[in-house]
Scaffold this active site. Structure first.
Site, PDB file in Angstrom:
ATOM      1  N   HIS A 278       0.828  -1.204   0.000  1.00 45.51           N
ATOM      2  CA  HIS A 278       0.000   0.000   0.000  1.00 45.51           C
ATOM      3  C   HIS A 278       0.867   1.261   0.000  1.00 45.51           C
ATOM      4  CE1 HIS A 278      -4.467   0.158   0.235  1.00 45.51           C
ATOM      5  NE2 HIS A 278      -4.250   1.438   0.383  1.00 45.51           N
ATOM      6  N   ARG A 281       1.468   3.106   3.216  1.00 48.42           N
ATOM      7  CA  ARG A 281       0.388   3.888   3.824  1.00 48.42           C
ATOM      8  C   ARG A 281      -0.376   3.130   4.908  1.00 48.42           C
ATOM      9  NH1 ARG A 281      -0.956   8.442   0.819  1.00 48.42           N
ATOM     10  NH2 ARG A 281      -3.211   8.336   1.112  1.00 48.42           N
TER      11      ARG A 281
END
Length: 376
Positions: A278, A281
């Site tokens: 991700h 994140r």
């Protein structure tokens, strides 16, 4: 104007983008979670992968195409799903879908985008993918699949690496809320970015239109989290099986960072594995995706997609050499949008293609498969 003369690299687009959007938008796009160690690790580990240049190989014709999931693509790159794309730049999803369709590469629409699958139906090409954050309610789940299929999306992507909301401290410090609430602090930032502000005024306040259709009135919500988190669940293996049984088309699972999970996903009928952290994140103790890639490649025979931290054509070749079939970029395409508006995505695709070709020439690699021969 020759865009390559002024913006020859993704880093140039990033620098220009930072000047063109309000600070709270920049923090949303550019930040990770925690101390952003995973984000830095993604970059550092890519830089550690080196190749031996080739000499005396004569003139060569490079072939940048690759085959995956029954299709031949002119480039091994795609546009990754990014939530609230339309907050970064007006009409972002539409512009990205159009650029991807023109280039013949995949575009992946997020469940929490600012446009619905129906909105983008006129703009998507043959390779439109729909990324699903897993709804808890089975009826909503089935309806999302129906709408995506009816709108022309051919591949379903289930994101599995967001079991809970991450803290994203840098984003929180910026003052951004979802949906956006324009405080005096944010309005002052907006005033310094007139092009962004005028575009947003014309497009309207960005919101998660697809999610809003299922979430009901805001007064019905019991949490300060945005509606997307209230509707979704943390999926399990039964959830994956349900989606496989109910989706007619290619099915990809995104967020895989363990080889044992990759092997099991292959056994339950998934069509491709998407290695992703991700972009840093979600979890600040995760390894870089390029570190995990060889292990996942050894664990299954499925096509492998990868993202997180990829910025250049050379990065794409690094992933190909270690076993990936395809590389998706999220931040890079949004840097391009923020920097150059509608012209940005096509320019980034051209940057990446030229960089891939130049580096293949340095290695004497005629095809993307040949690149692995030059790994050090």
């Amino acid at each position: 104007m020759d865009l390559h003369a002024k913006y020859p690299a993704v880093s140039d687009l990033r620098s220009h983008a930072k000047r063109r959007v309000p600070k709270f938008i920049w923090e949303y796009l550019d930040s990770a979670t925690g101390d952003e160690r995973t984000k830095a690790r993604n970059r550092d580990c890519l830089d550690d992968i080196r190749f031996a240049p080739s000499i005396l190989h004569g003139e060569i014709q490079t072939d940048l195409s690759t085959e995956m999931l029954g299709h031949k693509f002119p480039l091994p790159i795609g546009v990754a799903p990014v939530g609230m794309s339309g907050l970064v730049w007006p009409h972002a999803e539409k512009l990205l879908a159009q650029a991807a369709a023109t280039a013949g590469i995949p575009y992946c629409l997020s469940t929490v985008a600012t446009q619905t699958p129906e909105d983008l139906a006129p703009d998507i090409g043959e390779h439109a993918w729909f990324q699903m954050y897993p709804p808890r309610d089975e009826d909503i789940r089935a309806d999302l699949l129906r709408r995506a299929k009816a709108s022309g999306f051919s591949t379903l992507v289930l994101t599995v690496d967001v079991p809970v909301a991450s803290r994203r401290e840098r984003q929180v410090r910026s003052g951004l809320q979802t949906p956006p609430k324009l405080t005096p602090r944010l309005l002052a930032q907006i005033a310094t970015c007139p092009t962004w502000a005028i575009g947003m005024a014309q497009a309207g306040m960005p919101r998660m239109r697809l999610i809003d259709e299922y979430a009901g009135e805001p007064s019905a919500l019991s949490s300060t989290a945005h509606a997307g988190y209230l509707l979704r669940t943390s999926p399990d293996w039964n959830y994956v099986t349900w989606l496989r049984d109910n989706w007619q088309g290619n099915f990809v699972v995104k967020g895989v960072m363990r080889e044992d999970a990759a092997a099991k996903l292959e056994s339950v009928g998934v069509d491709a594995i998407w290695v992703s952290n991700h972009a840093g994140r979600q979890f600040d103790a995760a390894p870089a995706t390029i570190e995990i890639l060889p292990q996942v490649r050894a664990a299954c025979d499925l096509p492998i997609i990868i993202d997180s931290g990829f910025e250049t054509g050379l990065d794409v070749l690094r992933a190909k050499a270690l076993g990936a079939d395809f590389v998706f970029l999220g931040r890079g395409f949004h840097y391009a949008l923020a920097a150059l508006g509608a012209h940005g995505p096509a320019h980034l695709i051209d940057i990446l293609a030229k960089d891939i070709e130049a580096n293949m020439g340095q290695m004497g690699a005629r095809t993307l498969v040949d690149v692995a021969d030059n790994l050090l």
